[in-house]
Design an enzyme around this catalytic site. Structure first.
Site, PDB file in Angstrom:
ATOM      1  CG  HIS A  44      -1.666  -1.040   1.628  1.00 56.28           C
ATOM      2  ND1 HIS A  44      -3.021  -1.046   1.390  1.00 56.28           N
ATOM      3  CD2 HIS A  44      -1.382  -2.224   2.224  1.00 56.28           C
ATOM      4  CE1 HIS A  44      -3.534  -2.186   1.826  1.00 56.28           C
ATOM      5  NE2 HIS A  44      -2.564  -2.922   2.328  1.00 56.28           N
ATOM      6  CE1 TYR A  45      -2.201   5.965  -2.435  1.00 57.78           C
ATOM      7  CE2 TYR A  45      -0.828   5.341  -4.287  1.00 57.78           C
ATOM      8  CZ  TYR A  45      -2.011   5.848  -3.790  1.00 57.78           C
ATOM      9  OH  TYR A  45      -2.994   6.235  -4.642  1.00 57.78           O
ATOM     10  CB  THR A  46       0.277   6.046   4.205  1.00 61.91           C
ATOM     11  OG1 THR A  46       1.167   7.094   3.798  1.00 61.91           O
ATOM     12  CG2 THR A  46       1.072   4.881   4.771  1.00 61.91           C
ATOM     13  CD  GLU A 108      -1.007   1.134   4.475  1.00 61.12           C
ATOM     14  OE1 GLU A 108      -0.669   2.077   3.694  1.00 61.12           O
ATOM     15  OE2 GLU A 108      -2.176   0.720   4.596  1.00 61.12           O
ATOM     16  CG  HIS A 155      -5.270  -1.737  -1.055  1.00 58.72           C
ATOM     17  ND1 HIS A 155      -5.531  -0.676  -0.219  1.00 58.72           N
ATOM     18  CD2 HIS A 155      -6.271  -2.632  -0.849  1.00 58.72           C
ATOM     19  CE1 HIS A 155      -6.645  -0.937   0.460  1.00 58.72           C
ATOM     20  NE2 HIS A 155      -7.110  -2.104   0.099  1.00 58.72           N
ATOM     21  CG  ASP A 165      -3.161   1.612  -1.994  1.00 60.29           C
ATOM     22  OD1 ASP A 165      -4.296   1.400  -2.438  1.00 60.29           O
ATOM     23  OD2 ASP A 165      -2.783   1.218  -0.876  1.00 60.29           O
TER      24      ASP A 165
HETATM   25 ZN   LIG Z   1      -4.129   0.563   0.543  1.00 57.76          ZN
END
Ligand SMILES: [Zn+2]
Length: 265
Positions: A44-46, A108, A155, A165
Site C-alpha cells: 500500500h501507500y498511505t 504500508e 491493494h 495504491d
Molecule cells: Zn491501501
C-alpha cells in the site's frame, strides 16, 4: 427475598460445577497437516505524510503489519505481529479468496498518493530507501511463509474498484528482475502473443477469463463494464505502468496471456 435466595443457590451451583485446572500438553502429539495464516502480501501507500500515517495506523480504525516512512534513517516499523489480522485490505478478492485481511500481511509505504490535474491522476514516486526496505521485507516474508510470487500484490490488484495504491511508480518489474521478488512475465512468451490476429480471435469472455484465472476479481460476463475497466487499469498499473487507461489493447492481452502461460497451471 425469593429472588435473593435463588441467586445464592445459583452461585453455589456454579461453584460445585467448576472444572479442574487441566494441563494442556503441547509436546507429546504434534500435527503435521497445517498451513500458515499468511498467504498474501499486500503493498500500500498511505496517502499521507509520516506523522499522519503513524497516527492513522496506530489508531482505532486501520492497521498494518509493517510501515515504511519517508525518512531513510528510520527503521522499518513493525506495528502488529504477523499472526494477528491487520485492517488494511478491506473488501477485497484475489485468486478466489475474499477479505484478504484474513490471509495477508500488510506493508504500508508513506507516500502522498496522487493529486488530480484535470482528468489525470498524478502519482508520486517512492524514495530509493523505501524500495530497498520493501525488498528487505518481501525477501524475508516470502521465504518464511513460502508465498507464491503471484500473491505479492498491490491493494489495487485486490480492490480495483476502490483503490489505486501502490500506484504506477511502484517498481514491480525491477523487484522481479533485480531481486527475484514477485511475478513477472517472460519476454519471449509475451512477444509470441503480441499477435493481433490471435487477440482478435478471442471472445470478450475469453479475455476476461484470462484475468480471472490469474487471480484478478474480473467479472466474466462477456461485457466490458466500468468495473472491468478498473480491473484492467489495476492490472496495467502493475504490469504495464507506461499506460494505465483501463482500455484493453494488444500489449495488455499479450502480458496477461504470458502470465497465465507462466504461472497458471
Ligand atoms: Zn491501501
Amino acid at each position: 427475598m425469593k429472588r435473593l435466595f435463588s441467586c445464592i443457590l445459583l452461585a453455589a451451583l456454579t461453584a460445585c460445577t467448576s472444572i479442574p485446572n487441566y494441563k494442556v500438553d503441547s509436546q507429546t502429539h504434534r500435527a503435521t497437516a497445517y498451513n500458515e495464516r499468511v498467504r498474501f502480501i499486500v503493498i500500500h501507500y498511505t496517502a499521507g505524510g509520516d506523522e499522519s500515517s503513524i497516527r492513522a495506523l496506530t489508531g482505532p480504525h486501520v492497521s498494518t503489519h509493517y510501515l515504511i516512512t519517508s525518512r531513510g534513517e528510520e527503521p522499518i516499523y513493525k506495528l502488529l505481529p504477523e499472526a494477528k489480522r491487520g485492517w488494511h485490505a478491506g473488501i477485497s478478492e484475489f485468486q478466489g479468496r475474499t477479505n484478504l485481511n484474513d490471509s495477508s500481511v500488510g506493508v504500508e509505504i508513506v507516500n502522498p498518493g496522487y493529486r488530480v490535474e484535470g482528468e489525470e491522476r498524478r502519482f508520486y514516486p517512492y524514495t530509493e530507501d523505501q524500495i530497498l526496505k520493501v525488498v528487505h521485507l518481501l525477501r524475508d516474508l516470502s521465504s518464511r511463509y513460502k508465498i507464491d510470487p503471484t500473491r505479492i500484490v498491490g491493494h489495487s490488484d485486490i480492490a480495483p474498484d476502490r483503490k489505486h495504491d501502490p500506484g504506477p511508480y511502484f517498481p514491480w518489474k525491477r523487484l522481479y528482475k533485480r531481486y527475484g521478488i514477485g511475478a513477472w512475465y517472460d519476454e519471449a512468451t509475451y512477444s509470441r502473443h503480441l499477435n493481433q490476429e490471435e487477440y482478435e480471435a478471442l471472445t470478450v469472455e475469453e479475455v476476461q477469463d484470462l484475468f480471472r484465472s490469474y487471480g484478478y476479481p474480473m467479472r466474466v460476463d462477456g461485457e466490458w463494464s466500468e468495473y472491468n475497466k478498473k480491473v484492467v487499469r489495476a492490472f496495467q498499473m502493475h504490469f504495464r505502468p507506461a499506460i494505465y487507461d483501463g482500455e484493453m489493447d494488444l500489449e495488455t492481452y499479450a502480458i496477461i496471456r504470458a502470465l497465465n502461460d507462466k504461472y497458471v497451471k
